[in-house]
Design a protein around this motif. Structure first.
Motif, PDB file in Angstrom:
ATOM      1  N   TYR A  68      78.538  -5.121  24.764  1.00  0.00           N
ATOM      2  CA  TYR A  68      76.970  -5.441  23.937  1.00  0.00           C
ATOM      3  C   TYR A  68      76.082  -4.220  25.031  1.00  0.00           C
ATOM      4  CZ  TYR A  68      78.558 -10.068  21.951  1.00  0.00           C
ATOM      5  OH  TYR A  68      79.424 -11.315  21.644  1.00  0.00           O
ATOM      6  N   TYR A  69      75.274  -4.175  24.371  1.00  0.00           N
ATOM      7  CA  TYR A  69      74.020  -3.316  24.909  1.00  0.00           C
ATOM      8  C   TYR A  69      73.075  -3.804  24.343  1.00  0.00           C
ATOM      9  CZ  TYR A  69      73.405  -0.310  20.753  1.00  0.00           C
ATOM     10  OH  TYR A  69      73.114  -0.520  19.185  1.00  0.00           O
ATOM     11  N   ARG A  70      72.550  -3.098  25.365  1.00  0.00           N
ATOM     12  CA  ARG A  70      70.226  -3.854  25.158  1.00  0.00           C
ATOM     13  C   ARG A  70      69.391  -2.771  25.646  1.00  0.00           C
ATOM     14  NH1 ARG A  70      67.410  -5.980  29.880  1.00  0.00           N
ATOM     15  NH2 ARG A  70      68.806  -5.271  31.967  1.00  0.00           N
ATOM     16  N   PHE A  71      68.742  -2.858  25.265  1.00  0.00           N
ATOM     17  CA  PHE A  71      67.351  -1.213  24.881  1.00  0.00           C
ATOM     18  C   PHE A  71      67.100  -1.364  26.366  1.00  0.00           C
ATOM     19  CE2 PHE A  71      69.218   0.109  21.187  1.00  0.00           C
ATOM     20  CZ  PHE A  71      68.301   1.608  21.554  1.00  0.00           C
ATOM     21  N   THR A  72      66.683  -0.823  27.162  1.00  0.00           N
ATOM     22  CA  THR A  72      65.689  -0.717  28.155  1.00  0.00           C
ATOM     23  C   THR A  72      64.437  -0.598  28.354  1.00  0.00           C
ATOM     24  OG1 THR A  72      66.938   0.400  30.074  1.00  0.00           O
ATOM     25  CG2 THR A  72      67.322  -1.984  30.184  1.00  0.00           C
ATOM     26  N   GLY A  73      64.270   0.421  27.322  1.00  0.00           N
ATOM     27  CA  GLY A  73      63.035   1.818  26.824  1.00  0.00           C
ATOM     28  C   GLY A  73      63.559   2.167  26.345  1.00  0.00           C
ATOM     29  N   GLN A  74      62.409   3.238  26.503  1.00  0.00           N
ATOM     30  CA  GLN A  74      62.349   4.526  24.564  1.00  0.00           C
ATOM     31  C   GLN A  74      63.154   4.707  24.398  1.00  0.00           C
ATOM     32  OE1 GLN A  74      59.549   3.686  22.477  1.00  0.00           O
ATOM     33  NE2 GLN A  74      60.560   5.671  21.411  1.00  0.00           N
ATOM     34  N   LYS A  75      64.662   5.187  25.330  1.00  0.00           N
ATOM     35  CA  LYS A  75      65.698   6.330  24.913  1.00  0.00           C
ATOM     36  C   LYS A  75      66.687   5.876  25.746  1.00  0.00           C
ATOM     37  CE  LYS A  75      65.691   9.388  22.555  1.00  0.00           C
ATOM     38  NZ  LYS A  75      66.753   9.745  21.191  1.00  0.00           N
ATOM     39  N   GLU A  76      66.603   4.617  26.735  1.00  0.00           N
ATOM     40  CA  GLU A  76      67.266   4.169  27.760  1.00  0.00           C
ATOM     41  C   GLU A  76      67.910   2.523  27.579  1.00  0.00           C
ATOM     42  OE1 GLU A  76      66.344   2.109  31.650  1.00  0.00           O
ATOM     43  OE2 GLU A  76      65.800   4.204  31.852  1.00  0.00           O
ATOM     44  N   VAL A  77      69.655   2.643  27.477  1.00  0.00           N
ATOM     45  CA  VAL A  77      69.736   1.125  27.362  1.00  0.00           C
ATOM     46  C   VAL A  77      70.570   0.941  28.204  1.00  0.00           C
ATOM     47  CG1 VAL A  77      70.552   1.713  24.590  1.00  0.00           C
ATOM     48  CG2 VAL A  77      72.173   2.437  26.112  1.00  0.00           C
ATOM     49  N   ASP A  78      70.898  -0.133  28.166  1.00  0.00           N
ATOM     50  CA  ASP A  78      72.194  -1.409  30.017  1.00  0.00           C
ATOM     51  C   ASP A  78      73.202  -1.842  28.562  1.00  0.00           C
ATOM     52  OD1 ASP A  78      73.175  -2.166  31.453  1.00  0.00           O
ATOM     53  OD2 ASP A  78      72.067  -4.351  31.368  1.00  0.00           O
ATOM     54  N   LEU A  79      74.243  -0.667  28.846  1.00  0.00           N
ATOM     55  CA  LEU A  79      75.939  -1.180  28.268  1.00  0.00           C
ATOM     56  C   LEU A  79      76.381  -2.330  29.489  1.00  0.00           C
ATOM     57  CD1 LEU A  79      77.353   2.515  28.202  1.00  0.00           C
ATOM     58  CD2 LEU A  79      76.282   1.038  26.957  1.00  0.00           C
ATOM     59  N   MET A  80      76.222  -3.956  28.799  1.00  0.00           N
ATOM     60  CA  MET A  80      76.344  -4.986  29.559  1.00  0.00           C
ATOM     61  C   MET A  80      77.484  -5.282  29.891  1.00  0.00           C
ATOM     62  SD  MET A  80      72.973  -7.037  27.690  1.00  0.00           S
ATOM     63  CE  MET A  80      73.304  -7.551  26.961  1.00  0.00           C
ATOM     64  N   SER A  81      78.176  -5.658  28.471  1.00  0.00           N
ATOM     65  CA  SER A  81      79.685  -6.301  28.916  1.00  0.00           C
ATOM     66  C   SER A  81      81.021  -5.461  28.009  1.00  0.00           C
ATOM     67  CB  SER A  81      79.473  -7.558  28.651  1.00  0.00           C
ATOM     68  OG  SER A  81      78.588  -7.783  28.228  1.00  0.00           O
ATOM     69  N   THR A  82      81.493  -5.838  28.057  1.00  0.00           N
ATOM     70  CA  THR A  82      83.084  -6.067  27.146  1.00  0.00           C
ATOM     71  C   THR A  82      83.349  -7.289  27.095  1.00  0.00           C
ATOM     72  OG1 THR A  82      84.788  -4.957  28.861  1.00  0.00           O
ATOM     73  CG2 THR A  82      83.297  -3.550  27.707  1.00  0.00           C
ATOM     74  N   PHE A  83      84.108  -7.179  26.067  1.00  0.00           N
ATOM     75  CA  PHE A  83      84.717  -8.547  25.954  1.00  0.00           C
ATOM     76  C   PHE A  83      86.079  -8.637  25.147  1.00  0.00           C
ATOM     77  CE2 PHE A  83      87.246 -12.561  22.899  1.00  0.00           C
ATOM     78  CZ  PHE A  83      86.874 -13.400  24.165  1.00  0.00           C
ATOM     79  N   VAL A  84      87.322  -9.062  25.691  1.00  0.00           N
ATOM     80  CA  VAL A  84      88.933  -8.205  24.530  1.00  0.00           C
ATOM     81  C   VAL A  84      89.380  -9.689  24.836  1.00  0.00           C
ATOM     82  CG1 VAL A  84      90.836  -7.334  24.078  1.00  0.00           C
ATOM     83  CG2 VAL A  84      88.502  -5.891  25.263  1.00  0.00           C
ATOM     84  N   PRO A  85      89.759 -10.422  23.009  1.00  0.00           N
ATOM     85  CA  PRO A  85      90.968 -11.240  23.524  1.00  0.00           C
ATOM     86  C   PRO A  85      91.339 -11.328  25.014  1.00  0.00           C
ATOM     87  CG  PRO A  85      89.292 -11.346  21.376  1.00  0.00           C
ATOM     88  CD  PRO A  85      89.418 -10.254  22.145  1.00  0.00           C
ATOM     89  N   GLU A  86      92.203 -12.380  25.065  1.00  0.00           N
ATOM     90  CA  GLU A  86      92.773 -12.039  26.113  1.00  0.00           C
ATOM     91  C   GLU A  86      94.416 -11.866  25.581  1.00  0.00           C
ATOM     92  OE1 GLU A  86      95.399 -14.929  29.303  1.00  0.00           O
ATOM     93  OE2 GLU A  86      94.192 -15.128  28.382  1.00  0.00           O
TER      94      GLU A  86
END
Length: 137
Positions: A68-86
């Protein structure tokens, strides 16, 4: 920051079913996909995530690994988290998701903050790549 939790078996079944249903619904909105090694990574721009469908959970439902990621600015993102099933951990799926995110940063000329510990580790373990050019410290 990535949060680590240990869900119950029932919660895992419900979550994987929901991820499978969500993936089927949004996959028609997927703008692009790429093959990273032996996994097909799909970029769901509408929901700001990268996904890998890992196969059948035995009941006809597919499980999804996600970044998952989210935009935090015009050309900026936050790479927030990863999830892989166990059941699919340790096969390089999180690395494939991380590589797809790095490719996205390069293609779109974005800068990123990295909140997820795994993505930070992935970047550190790839010194030959120029990923650090995209990262905001």
């Amino acid at each position: 920051m990535c949060r680590v939790f240990v869900p119950s078996e029932m919660a895992l079944k419900i979550t994987s079913r929901l991820f499978g249903l969500t993936h089927r619904v949004v996959s028609c909105h997927t703008a692009s996909s790429s093959c990273s090694g032996r996994f097909k990574v799909q970029h769901d721009r509408q929901n700001r995530r990268f996904t890998v469908t890992t196969g059948s959970s035995g009941e006809g439902d597919s499980e999804c690994a996600m970044l998952y990621y989210r935009f935090t600015g015009q050309k900026e993102v936050d790479l927030m988290s990863t999830f892989v099933p166990e059941t699919f951990r340790g096969q390089g799926i999180a690395a494939a998701l991380s590589q797809a995110a790095m490719d996205f940063l390069a293609e779109e000329q974005l800068k990123a903050r990295v909140s997820c510990w795994y993505i930070k580790k992935y970047i550190d373990e790839q010194p030959e790549q120029q990923f650090k050019d995209f990262i905001i410290s």
